[in-house]
Write an enzyme that holds these catalytic residues in place. Structure first.
Site, PDB file in Angstrom:
ATOM      1  CB  CYS A  71      -0.837  -0.061   1.309  1.00  0.00           C
ATOM      2  SG  CYS A  71      -1.771   1.298   1.650  1.00  0.00           S
ATOM      3  CB  CYS A 184      -3.486   4.146  -4.975  1.00  0.00           C
ATOM      4  SG  CYS A 184      -5.010   3.562  -4.025  1.00  0.00           S
TER       5      CYS A 184
HETATM    6  N1  DGL Z   1      -4.143   0.916  -1.757  1.00  0.00           N
HETATM    7  C1  DGL Z   1      -3.734   2.027  -0.729  1.00  0.00           C
HETATM    8  C2  DGL Z   1      -2.439   2.874  -1.566  1.00  0.00           C
HETATM    9  O1  DGL Z   1      -1.825   2.102  -2.343  1.00  0.00           O
HETATM   10  C3  DGL Z   1      -4.506   2.609   0.171  1.00  0.00           C
HETATM   11  C4  DGL Z   1      -5.986   3.161  -0.295  1.00  0.00           C
HETATM   12  C5  DGL Z   1      -6.671   3.928   0.838  1.00  0.00           C
HETATM   13  O2  DGL Z   1      -7.044   2.893   1.831  1.00  0.00           O
HETATM   14  O3  DGL Z   1      -7.103   4.924   0.834  1.00  0.00           O
HETATM   15  O4  DGL Z   1      -2.342   3.897  -1.268  1.00  0.00           O
END
Ligand code: DGL
Length: 260
Positions: A71, A184
């Site tokens: 993430c 993201c």
């Molecule tokens: N998938 C995540 C990222 O790469 C987080 C998205 C979230 O929970 O806001 O930033």
């Protein structure tokens, strides 16, 4: 060899999906922290504590040998703290794939889409500074508030998604952009919709291949070939099973709830 991964939800599965294709003989434990999703618009302290709790859980309950923070938001907020606290655990983080985008862009006009936390975080600002290196670049940073949540909830019916994306991407249409960074891990899930806002030959960049490569390098001497690959998805609140199935379509996995 046991590899732990986590994300706020289904986003990091885009990374897991690339990793599992290339790596046999490994047990994977992936936490989808749906109880706290989305991370990108939450208080930094709260997310830091959550990342710490999940790391602790993966170490204690699943005896992981290595951690992938799948993430961008969690990496940006917590990786320094996690590396300092869990010194003997190798930790791989994800950052927006700005490096290859700058390298291969011809127009040097690049859009970077990520959560507000990632875009506004100091880690990302440092990355931009490091990579810009006195070059003439037009970087368009777009903090896509609400987009990860929409994907998490599988609210991605084409016309409503396009309307939503228009708010963020319409202004980029005449900017001569030839490269778009998906900063993201949720965004690759809707890459075709994002691509439709740009010229046909626009290239989209995500970090999955780079993470898979890094993980392979780190563990190559430690894999015991007699172990079968096992993938366990653990979710801390409800999760959209159809979306998990779509993302991990070629992979066998177990799915169960966890308490963190
Ligand atoms: N998938 C995540 C990222 O790469 C987080 C998205 C979230 O929970 O806001 O930033």
């Amino acid at each position: 060899m046991r590899v732990g991964l986590f994300d706020s939800g289904i986003g990091g599965l885009t990374i897991l999906n690339t990793i599992v294709k290339n790596m046999k003989n490994i047990e994977f434990f992936y936490v989808a922290d749906t109880l706290f999703a989305p991370y990108g618009e939450k208080d930094t302290k709260e997310i830091l504590k959550r990342c710490d709790d999940i790391t602790n859980y993966l170490i204690n309950e699943h005896k992981i040998d290595i951690l992938v923070v799948a993430c961008n938001t969690a990496t940006s907020i917590s990786i320094k703290h996690l590396r300092e606290k869990y010194k003997s655990l190798p930790i791989i983080g994800v950052e927006p794939a700005l490096k290859p985008a700058i390298e291969f862009s011809k127009t040097k006009s690049i859009a970077i889409l990520a959560t507000p936390s990632t875009i506004n975080g100091s880690k990302y600002k440092e990355l931009v500074e490091k990579l810009s290196n006195n070059q003439e670049l037009n970087l368009y940073h777009i903090a896509c508030s609400g987009l990860a949540k929409k994907i998490e909830e599988a609210d991605i019916e084409e016309s409503s998604l396009n309307l939503f994306l228009k708010n963020y991407l319409e202004e980029l249409r005449d900017k001569n952009i030839d490269s778009v960074v998906l900063g993201c891990t949720h965004y690759p899930i809707i890459k075709n919709s994002i691509k439709s806002f740009f010229e046909n030959d626009t290239k989209l960049y995500d970090s999955a291949d780079a993470i898979a490569k890094r993980l392979k390098e780190l563990i190559k001497d430690k894999i015991k070939s007699e172990k079968e690959q096992r993938v366990t998805i653990l979710y801390s609140s409800k999760i959209n099973f159809d979306m998990v199935n779509i993302i991990l379509k070629d992979c066998k996995y177990d799915l169960r709830e966890c308490k963190i």
